[in-house]
Design a protein around this motif. Structure first.
Motif, short mmCIF file in Angstrom:
data_model
loop_
_atom_site.label_atom_id
_atom_site.label_comp_id
_atom_site.label_asym_id
_atom_site.label_seq_id
_atom_site.Cartn_x
_atom_site.Cartn_y
_atom_site.Cartn_z
N UNK A 1 30.95 37.53 41.86
CA UNK A 1 30.77 36.09 42.13
C UNK A 1 31.45 35.25 41.07
N UNK A 2 31.40 35.74 39.83
CA UNK A 2 32.07 35.03 38.75
C UNK A 2 33.59 35.08 38.92
N UNK A 3 34.09 36.24 39.40
CA UNK A 3 35.52 36.35 39.69
C UNK A 3 35.93 35.37 40.78
N UNK A 4 35.06 35.22 41.77
CA UNK A 4 35.33 34.26 42.85
C UNK A 4 35.43 32.85 42.29
N UNK A 5 34.51 32.49 41.42
CA UNK A 5 34.53 31.14 40.84
C UNK A 5 35.77 30.92 39.98
N UNK A 6 36.15 31.94 39.22
CA UNK A 6 37.28 31.80 38.30
C UNK A 6 38.63 31.83 39.00
N UNK A 7 38.72 32.63 40.06
CA UNK A 7 40.02 32.81 40.73
C UNK A 7 40.14 32.02 42.02
N UNK A 8 39.01 31.72 42.64
CA UNK A 8 39.04 31.06 43.94
C UNK A 8 39.41 32.00 45.07
N UNK A 9 39.51 33.31 44.76
CA UNK A 9 39.95 34.29 45.76
C UNK A 9 38.79 34.73 46.63
N UNK A 10 38.96 34.59 47.94
CA UNK A 10 37.96 35.06 48.89
C UNK A 10 38.12 36.55 49.16
N UNK A 11 39.38 37.02 49.22
CA UNK A 11 39.67 38.43 49.46
C UNK A 11 40.24 39.01 48.17
N UNK A 12 39.58 40.05 47.67
CA UNK A 12 39.95 40.62 46.38
C UNK A 12 40.44 42.06 46.54
N UNK A 13 41.63 42.33 46.04
CA UNK A 13 42.20 43.67 46.06
C UNK A 13 42.09 44.25 44.64
N UNK A 14 41.47 45.43 44.52
CA UNK A 14 41.25 46.03 43.22
C UNK A 14 42.02 47.33 43.07
N UNK A 15 42.72 47.46 41.94
CA UNK A 15 43.45 48.68 41.60
C UNK A 15 42.81 49.27 40.36
N UNK A 16 42.46 50.55 40.41
CA UNK A 16 41.71 51.14 39.31
C UNK A 16 42.06 52.63 39.17
N UNK A 17 41.90 53.13 37.93
CA UNK A 17 41.94 54.56 37.66
C UNK A 17 43.26 55.19 38.08
N UNK A 18 44.37 54.62 37.68
CA UNK A 18 45.70 55.19 37.97
C UNK A 18 45.93 56.41 37.08
N UNK A 19 46.30 57.53 37.70
CA UNK A 19 46.65 58.74 36.96
C UNK A 19 47.86 59.40 37.59
N UNK A 20 48.59 60.12 36.75
CA UNK A 20 49.74 60.89 37.22
C UNK A 20 49.48 62.37 37.00
#
Length: 316
Positions: A112-131
């Motif tokens: 909810x805080x990310x929504x307030x700070x970014x104004x983004x309704x749809x959030x795409x998250x990238x996490x835990x990248x490994x090779x």
């Protein structure tokens, strides 16, 4: 279906003017294995979940940038419309391990805080990248130099969250590979790792593009064929209608031709109807018309199209 007739070529089954003629055209069809995350009219943003490892965080950030650019390209948005943010992993623990896990397991207050700070309704998250461990395959070419084909496996967590409805829209633990080709004269098996490391920022951006393709409709250009008789207006009229994308009108005229006492003509007309049904995304109906066509007269194009449509209908 997004239709675009690009090329119309003519091939004569025989030299006789009354013989059937095959007209080929290109059409863009939806690729399988992709979903459409709706963002029209809503603001979207990409969040890279970073760790204290600077190099890993930079690469994950590059994935996020590649993802944002792909979303913008596929949706016809301007550059920068999809903002990219960095989220420290120590602040946000991520998402449930499965799609059907309770959303309560997510830190909704932080989202909810990310929504307030970014104004983004749809959030795409990238996490835990490994090779993973790369592999090398030597290939001999006709040129002066041989090539090294290098396969670099990667793993990344990809989540899409609707901040308004508090719902996880998409979740995938992506396991895929990047393929690279190197000239063996400029690199040896021993220093391939160093070369790959130098390209990791660019590779990470390509991974982001791949992630973006999972959540937007993708199109493949394929060839289709229609059958007509050039000197017969009963056949040429529906063919000309199809060129103007008037598939419904063309199908109605081909319907009459399926009643022909000539089994080949009835089969050709039914095949054309099946093509028209596919263009209108009526895949089950296209399958039925292909079955009718092959009962009248079996020919290679009808058999091939039947197998293609059968696969599509069974995957719906």
């Amino acid at each position: 279906m997004k239709n675009s007739i690009l090329i119309v070529a003519l091939f004569l089954f025989s030299l006789a003017s009354c013989a059937p003629q095959a007209r080929y055209f290109n059409v863009d069809v939806r690729s399988k294995g992709h979903v459409e995350i709706p963002i029209e009219g809503r603001k979207a943003a990409v969040f890279s979940i970073t760790t204290q490892n600077k190099a890993d965080s930079i690469r994950c950030g590059n994935v996020a940038v590649g993802l944002a650019e792909k979303i913008e390209k596929d949706r016809g948005l301007a550059g920068g419309d999809v903002a990219v943010y960095s989220v420290p992993k120590i602040e946000f623990r991520g998402f449930p391990s499965k799609m059907n896990d309770e959303v309560a397991a997510v830190d909704t207050a932080y989202l909810s805080q990310l929504l307030l700070n970014s104004g983004a309704h749809v959030m795409f998250f990238v996490d835990n990248l490994r090779f993973g461990q790369y592999s090398i395959q030597h290939s001999v070419t006709t040129s002066e130099y041989d090539n090294l084909n290098v396969v670099v496996p990667y793993f990344v967590d990809f989540n899409v969250y609707d901040a308004i409805s508090d719902k996880l829209l998409y979740k995938q633990e992506v396991k895929d590979s990047i393929y690279m080709q190197m000239v063996s004269s400029s690199v040896s098996d021993g220093n391939v790792g160093g070369v790959i490391a130098g390209y990791l920022p660019e590779i990470s951006g390509k991974i982001g593009e791949k992630l973006g393709s999972y959540v937007s409709t993708q199109w493949d250009t394929q060839e289709r064929m229609l059958i007509s008789y050039e000197d017969d207006s009963k056949w040429e009229t529906p063919y000309l209608l199809s060129q103007d994308f008037k598939w419904k009108e063309a199908v109605e005229l081909w319907m009459n031709l399926t009643e022909s006492e000539n089994p080949k003509k009835a089969a050709f007309a039914a095949y054309n109807i099946a093509v028209g049904c596919e263009m209108m995304e009526q895949f089950q109906l296209a399958r039925k018309w292909l079955e009718f066509s092959m009962k009248k007269y079996r020919f290679r194009e009808a058999i091939m199209m039947y197998e293609y449509i059968k696969e599509r209908t069974e995957s719906l």
